[in-house]
Write a protein that holds these residues in place. Structure first.
Motif, PDB file in Angstrom:
ATOM      1  N   ASN A 139      -5.017  28.273   0.124  1.00  0.00           N
ATOM      2  CA  ASN A 139      -4.328  27.091   0.641  1.00  0.00           C
ATOM      3  C   ASN A 139      -4.875  25.791   0.071  1.00  0.00           C
ATOM      4  O   ASN A 139      -4.824  24.751   0.718  1.00  0.00           O
ATOM      5  N   GLY A 140      -5.381  25.864  -1.154  1.00  0.00           N
ATOM      6  CA  GLY A 140      -5.926  24.671  -1.795  1.00  0.00           C
ATOM      7  C   GLY A 140      -4.877  23.795  -2.438  1.00  0.00           C
ATOM      8  O   GLY A 140      -5.193  22.730  -2.963  1.00  0.00           O
ATOM      9  N   GLY A 141      -3.635  24.231  -2.397  1.00  0.00           N
ATOM     10  CA  GLY A 141      -2.580  23.441  -3.012  1.00  0.00           C
ATOM     11  C   GLY A 141      -2.864  23.210  -4.486  1.00  0.00           C
ATOM     12  O   GLY A 141      -3.310  24.096  -5.209  1.00  0.00           O
ATOM     13  N   ALA A 142      -2.634  21.978  -4.930  1.00  0.00           N
ATOM     14  CA  ALA A 142      -2.914  21.620  -6.320  1.00  0.00           C
ATOM     15  C   ALA A 142      -4.367  21.209  -6.519  1.00  0.00           C
ATOM     16  O   ALA A 142      -4.813  21.040  -7.662  1.00  0.00           O
ATOM     17  N   TYR A 143      -5.109  21.046  -5.431  1.00  0.00           N
ATOM     18  CA  TYR A 143      -6.478  20.529  -5.510  1.00  0.00           C
ATOM     19  C   TYR A 143      -7.359  21.414  -6.388  1.00  0.00           C
ATOM     20  O   TYR A 143      -8.066  20.925  -7.276  1.00  0.00           O
ATOM     21  N   THR A 144      -7.311  22.728  -6.157  1.00  0.00           N
ATOM     22  CA  THR A 144      -8.141  23.655  -6.916  1.00  0.00           C
ATOM     23  C   THR A 144      -7.849  23.563  -8.408  1.00  0.00           C
ATOM     24  O   THR A 144      -8.758  23.483  -9.240  1.00  0.00           O
ATOM     25  N   ALA A 145      -6.577  23.560  -8.764  1.00  0.00           N
ATOM     26  CA  ALA A 145      -6.198  23.512 -10.179  1.00  0.00           C
ATOM     27  C   ALA A 145      -6.652  22.214 -10.830  1.00  0.00           C
ATOM     28  O   ALA A 145      -7.147  22.210 -11.960  1.00  0.00           O
ATOM     29  N   THR A 146      -6.498  21.104 -10.117  1.00  0.00           N
ATOM     30  CA  THR A 146      -6.878  19.818 -10.715  1.00  0.00           C
ATOM     31  C   THR A 146      -8.387  19.701 -10.876  1.00  0.00           C
ATOM     32  O   THR A 146      -8.873  19.162 -11.879  1.00  0.00           O
ATOM     33  N   LYS A 147      -9.133  20.210  -9.918  1.00  0.00           N
ATOM     34  CA  LYS A 147     -10.586  20.093 -10.015  1.00  0.00           C
ATOM     35  C   LYS A 147     -11.152  21.014 -11.100  1.00  0.00           C
ATOM     36  O   LYS A 147     -12.158  20.696 -11.738  1.00  0.00           O
TER      37      LYS A 147
END
Length: 264
Positions: A139-147
């Motif tokens: 449930n990290g949304g786009a956060y995981t991908a961007t980081k």
């Protein structure tokens, strides 16, 4: 006095980084989307600090911010960040793009403009990633991908800008009791359970993240570039720490397991 630019400096980890930079002798430009919050951080640092409303997703805003400085920056800290947590199956394109624009594009634009203005002696760029960029979380949304992308982008920056004397590194905070995590740790039971997963036995602090940033900006890190430091109490290396394991394989020597047999 050398000049530092800190984005997302109005609150949380960013405000602490800005204060640490001020204590280290930098003149500090505190940038934030919330002008009042940036001003409050700058006021707490003193006369050596300025505040400005900067939207890191706007190239014009970022360029204007750098042009308003009274000299070239020697340190740029990309701390501004955005989260829109939720399952990928229902994540809207609007939320995906909003997080991408702040966390990745914003980091790129601020770093590029800062590096292009650093003097002949170069300087340091420190990008704030996350342990979510090292290990995926549900449930990290786009956060995981961007980081995760910020880590790879930092490596590319380090390679391309080394010839100009610009060092680029990342700090990846873990379970930090500050900033975006305030809502998580408001629940004492969640706090206890999450803290129990950290090998060092406690949550991290914004001050510990700021210490890592200032180290990477210091002469002591003069030969370090393209690296990511996880400030996480050991959690990213603890995947197997709580896996079931027979005690019979935890000894060596005559009474231990056959050393020719692989154990996992």
């Amino acid at each position: 006095m050398t000049l530092a630019v800190v984005t997302g400096a109005g609150s949380g980890i960013g405000a602490v980084i800005a204060r640490h930079a001020g204590k280290a002798g930098y003149r500090v430009a505190c940038w934030d989307l919330d002008a009042d919050a940036a001003a409050a951080t700058a006021a707490g640092i003193g006369d050596a600090a300025t505040a400005r409303r900067v939207d890191v997703t706007s190239e014009n805003d970022v360029v204007a911010g750098f042009e308003a400085l009274d000299g070239p920056p020697s340190l740029v800290v990309n701390n501004a960040g955005l989260v829109r947590f939720g399952p990928l199956a229902t994540l809207s394109i609007a939320d995906w793009k909003a997080v991408l624009d702040v966390n990745l594009t914003g980091t790129f634009v601020v770093a590029r403009e800062g590096a292009n203005r650093m003097g002949a002696e170069g300087g340091a760029v420190v990008n704030i990633s996350s342990i979510n960029g090292i290990a995926a979380a549900p449930n990290g949304g786009a956060y995981t991908a961007t980081k995760a992308a910020v880590i790879r982008l930092s490596e590319q920056m380090a390679l391309e800008w080394a010839g100009s004397g610009v060092r680029v590194n990342c700090v990846a905070p873990g379970l930090i009791n500050a900033g975006m995590s305030d809502a998580i740790y408001a629940d004492p039971e969640i706090r206890r359970l999450r803290q129990g997963q950290v090998p060092l036995g406690e949550l991290g602090t914004a001050e510990q993240v700021a210490d890592a940033v200032m180290f990477l900006a210091s002469p002591g890190a003069a030969y370090i570039t393209g690296q990511t430091i996880a400030v996480d109490g050991g959690i990213t290396v603890a995947a197997l720490a709580r896996m079931a394991r027979p005690k019979s394989v935890d000894s060596v020597g005559a009474d231990g397991p056959d050393p020719t047999q692989e154990v996992s």
